[in-house]
Enzyme design. Structure first.
Site, PDB file in Angstrom:
ATOM      1  N   CYS A 101     -12.508  33.867   0.619  1.00 34.72           N
ATOM      2  CA  CYS A 101     -11.418  33.834   1.614  1.00 34.72           C
ATOM      3  C   CYS A 101     -11.130  32.392   2.046  1.00 34.72           C
ATOM      4  O   CYS A 101     -10.061  32.087   2.559  1.00 34.72           O
ATOM      5  CB  CYS A 101     -11.779  34.694   2.810  1.00 34.72           C
ATOM      6  SG  CYS A 101     -13.323  34.226   3.566  1.00 34.72           S
ATOM      7  N   HIS A 132     -19.666  18.546  -3.660  1.00 37.41           N
ATOM      8  CA  HIS A 132     -18.794  19.555  -3.058  1.00 37.41           C
ATOM      9  C   HIS A 132     -19.379  20.961  -3.255  1.00 37.41           C
ATOM     10  O   HIS A 132     -19.480  21.740  -2.306  1.00 37.41           O
ATOM     11  CB  HIS A 132     -17.406  19.433  -3.698  1.00 37.41           C
ATOM     12  CG  HIS A 132     -16.395  20.364  -3.134  1.00 37.41           C
ATOM     13  ND1 HIS A 132     -15.763  20.142  -1.930  1.00 37.41           N
ATOM     14  CD2 HIS A 132     -15.926  21.550  -3.592  1.00 37.41           C
ATOM     15  CE1 HIS A 132     -14.943  21.137  -1.680  1.00 37.41           C
ATOM     16  NE2 HIS A 132     -15.019  22.011  -2.673  1.00 37.41           N
TER      17      HIS A 132
HETATM   18  N1  LIG Z   1     -17.039  39.171   2.402  1.00 37.26           N
HETATM   19  C1  LIG Z   1     -16.841  38.408   3.454  1.00 37.26           C
HETATM   20  O1  LIG Z   1     -17.778  37.982   4.129  1.00 37.26           O
HETATM   21  C2  LIG Z   1     -15.442  38.053   3.882  1.00 37.26           C
HETATM   22  C3  LIG Z   1     -15.275  37.108   4.892  1.00 37.26           C
HETATM   23  C4  LIG Z   1     -13.979  36.812   5.331  1.00 37.26           C
HETATM   24  C5  LIG Z   1     -12.898  37.460   4.781  1.00 37.26           C
HETATM   25  N2  LIG Z   1     -13.086  38.342   3.778  1.00 37.26           N
HETATM   26  C6  LIG Z   1     -11.906  38.999   3.218  1.00 37.26           C
HETATM   27  O2  LIG Z   1     -12.010  40.384   3.474  1.00 37.26           O
HETATM   28  C7  LIG Z   1     -11.463  41.124   2.386  1.00 37.26           C
HETATM   29  C8  LIG Z   1     -12.523  42.094   1.857  1.00 37.26           C
HETATM   30  O3  LIG Z   1     -13.643  41.347   1.422  1.00 37.26           O
HETATM   31  P1  LIG Z   1     -14.987  42.066   0.949  1.00 37.26           P
HETATM   32  O4  LIG Z   1     -15.930  41.025   0.569  1.00 37.26           O
HETATM   33  O5  LIG Z   1     -15.386  43.077   1.962  1.00 37.26           O
HETATM   34  O6  LIG Z   1     -14.428  42.752  -0.395  1.00 37.26           O
HETATM   35  P2  LIG Z   1     -14.763  44.107  -1.030  1.00 37.26           P
HETATM   36  O7  LIG Z   1     -16.174  44.460  -0.804  1.00 37.26           O
HETATM   37  O8  LIG Z   1     -14.270  44.070  -2.415  1.00 37.26           O
HETATM   38  O9  LIG Z   1     -13.791  45.086  -0.184  1.00 37.26           O
HETATM   39  C9  LIG Z   1     -13.628  46.345  -0.590  1.00 37.26           C
HETATM   40  C10 LIG Z   1     -12.728  47.118   0.367  1.00 37.26           C
HETATM   41  O10 LIG Z   1     -11.359  46.833   0.075  1.00 37.26           O
HETATM   42  C11 LIG Z   1     -10.729  48.080  -0.316  1.00 37.26           C
HETATM   43  N3  LIG Z   1      -9.698  47.864  -1.315  1.00 37.26           N
HETATM   44  C12 LIG Z   1      -9.835  47.246  -2.501  1.00 37.26           C
HETATM   45  N4  LIG Z   1      -8.643  47.241  -3.150  1.00 37.26           N
HETATM   46  C13 LIG Z   1      -7.771  47.891  -2.350  1.00 37.26           C
HETATM   47  C14 LIG Z   1      -6.392  48.213  -2.463  1.00 37.26           C
HETATM   48  N5  LIG Z   1      -5.693  47.852  -3.546  1.00 37.26           N
HETATM   49  N6  LIG Z   1      -5.810  48.868  -1.449  1.00 37.26           N
HETATM   50  C15 LIG Z   1      -6.522  49.222  -0.359  1.00 37.26           C
HETATM   51  N7  LIG Z   1      -7.815  48.952  -0.194  1.00 37.26           N
HETATM   52  C16 LIG Z   1      -8.435  48.283  -1.191  1.00 37.26           C
HETATM   53  C17 LIG Z   1     -11.874  48.910  -0.888  1.00 37.26           C
HETATM   54  O11 LIG Z   1     -11.517  50.247  -0.937  1.00 37.26           O
HETATM   55  P3  LIG Z   1     -12.291  51.317  -1.885  1.00 37.26           P
HETATM   56  O12 LIG Z   1     -12.822  52.301  -0.941  1.00 37.26           O
HETATM   57  O13 LIG Z   1     -11.248  51.885  -2.795  1.00 37.26           O
HETATM   58  O14 LIG Z   1     -13.339  50.572  -2.651  1.00 37.26           O
HETATM   59  C18 LIG Z   1     -12.949  48.583   0.117  1.00 37.26           C
HETATM   60  O15 LIG Z   1     -12.767  49.284   1.310  1.00 37.26           O
HETATM   61  C19 LIG Z   1     -11.010  40.101   1.355  1.00 37.26           C
HETATM   62  O16 LIG Z   1      -9.644  39.853   1.538  1.00 37.26           O
HETATM   63  C20 LIG Z   1     -11.814  38.854   1.702  1.00 37.26           C
HETATM   64  O17 LIG Z   1     -11.149  37.665   1.338  1.00 37.26           O
HETATM   65  C21 LIG Z   1     -14.328  38.674   3.321  1.00 37.26           C
END
Ligand SMILES: NC(=O)c1ccc[n+]([C@@H]2O[C@H](COP(=O)([O-])OP(=O)(O)OC[C@H]3O[C@@H](n4cnc5c(N)ncnc54)[C@H](OP(=O)(O)O)[C@@H]3O)[C@@H](O)[C@H]2O)c1
Length: 419
Positions: free
Chosen positions: A48, A97
């Protein structure tokens, strides 16, 4: 041989730009295939906070052009946007980096743990795509190890925040008491888990977890004590909740003006705080114009992140020292790697000359006993070793990192580097 990287991150570009270059984890393999048509080895890191492409080539300037070309062609970004927001680093600057990234020093939330897993995943996907060879593999493995070491030996990640927990803190500042709050978490991945956990830790009374796949929402809700829903039940929950943390990995908006306007008609006087930490964003920016709706995105967490950075100043300094020590080791390894082919070719040339001359001489002498022949061979070997000892040591120990000395030796001795 040089390590190069081109990237866009939270310091150089707002979320509106970063979301255009964000590559979802599931698509990394496909993008690596496209990257392969530009460079022979590379790793793509997309979180992100950043999208960066790493490569190793013989020409840093060319590597930068190829990487920019890849980003422009496959992520469909206008030329001007790309040149305005991207940075390019080479050699030691690129290495430093990446080490800073794995240690959490380049993150919006200093010391966060999540980035370490994301870097590991980027390497794994690149390995699977056969886009990684020794130099890049060693760089990433060293960076990951350094990230772990810094977390073990400093307090950089003590009581570490995550973007999700900081989002819940921001909500607390905006709403006040969270205890009576009804919160909707959109997304049941890692970010959703951290948000739901932070909410529970702060005493939020009701946590609703929405995921595209209901089972995933159910699993998380069961683990943390929330209520699972699927995405098509969002509208109903929006009518009554106080807080939404949006963090689904969707490539498009999940909430737009019409969804939120409809919900607000049911509760015009009840404010709705929406914190969208997803990149790409889950909530249309125009939602911020709706009365009684307070929309924040990931870049609005910067203030909290600066405070966090101030609090961890001493730990950051300790981490920087560890990075410097680990980088010195990596640079020594890199130099040895660079000069290894030259040293091998130099030793082979010397050995070929030695054995040819020895054989010539042996033919001219009276027949020698095995012992005499062995003594002669040992003596000639020792002369060659003594002559080459200093130049080889100098090559290995030289702090010159651009391979210039190795190049000079190569030219002076007209080495056969192919054999
Ligand atoms: N990981 C972090 O610490 C973090 C920190 C800051 C921001 N973020 C941001 O938060 C978001 C999620 O990150 P994550 O690490 O949690 O990713 P992740 O584990 O891949 O997130 C999966 C979630 O997103 C849903 N999803 C995936 N594709 C989708 C779609 N096309 N339409 C609707 N829902 C969908 C999944 O639904 P299903 O139930 O279908 O799997 C699941 O609920 C990203 O945009 C990331 O950049 C993450």
């Amino acid at each position: 041989m040089q390590i190069s990287l081109v990237g866009i991150n939270h310091r150089t570009a707002p979320v509106a730009v970063r979301e255009k270059v964000a590559i979802r984890a599931g698509n990394l393999g496909d993008f690596l295939e496209l990257f392969r048509s530009h460079v022979s080895q590379g790793v793509i890191l997309s979180t992100c906070n950043r999208t960066e492409v790493y490569t190793v080539t013989n020409n840093g300037i060319q590597a930068r052009e190829l990487s920019l070309n890849f980003l422009q062609t496959h992520l469909d970004i206008p030329d001007a946007t790309l040149h305005r927001y991207t940075y390019a680093l080479e050699g030691e600057a690129a290495v430093e980096h990446l080490f800073r990234i794995t240690c959490g020093l380049d993150s919006m939330i200093v010391g966060e743990y999540e980035v370490l897993g994301q870097v590991r995943q980027a390497l794994e996907v690149a390995e699977k795509a056969k886009m990684v060879r020794l130099p890049l593999r060693h760089l990433f493995q060293d960076a990951i190890r350094t990230g772990r070491r810094v977390r073990e030996e400093t307090g950089i990640s003590r009581n570490a925040f995550s973007v999700s927990s900081v989002a819940v803190d921001l909500a607390a500042r905006s709403i006040g008491d969270l205890a009576s709050c009804k919160m909707l978490v959109i997304g049941a991945g890692e970010a959703g888990r951290l948000a739901a956990k932070a909410a529970k830790d702060r005493g939020v009374s009701q946590v609703i977890i929405a995921s595209r796949t209901r089972e995933r929402a159910s699993t998380l809700a069961a683990a943390l004590g929330g209520l699972p829903i699927s995405m098509n039940e969002l509208a109903g929950e929006l009518n009554t909740c106080n807080l939404v943390v949006a963090c689904a990995n969707a490539p498009h908006w999940l909430l737009d003006e019409s969804h939120v306007e409809t919900a607000m008609k049911h509760r015009p006087e009840l404010p709705l705080v929406i914190i969208d930490i997803a990149v790409p964003r889950n909530v249309a920016p125009a939602v911020a114009q709706i009365k009684n709706v307070f929309l924040y995105n990931i870049d609005n967490l910067t203030k909290v992140s600066k405070q966090n950075q101030k609090q961890r100043k001493e730990e950051i300094e300790r981490a920087v020292k560890i990075i410097a020590a680990e980088m010195a080791e990596f640079n020594a390894w890199w130099r040895a790697l660079e000069v290894r082919p030259v040293i091998t070719a130099l030793m082979k040339q010397a050995e070929d000359i030695r054995s040819a001359q020895l054989n010539k001489t042996l033919k001219k002498l009276r027949p020698l006993s095995d012992e005499e022949q062995a003594n002669l061979a040992a003596m000639t070997k020792s002369i060659v070793t003594r002559i080459l000892q200093n130049p080889i040591r100098h090559l290995k120990e030289s702090t010159n990192t651009d391979g210039e000395h190795a190049e000079i030796i190569n030219e002076l001795f007209r080495l056969d580097m192919e054999s």
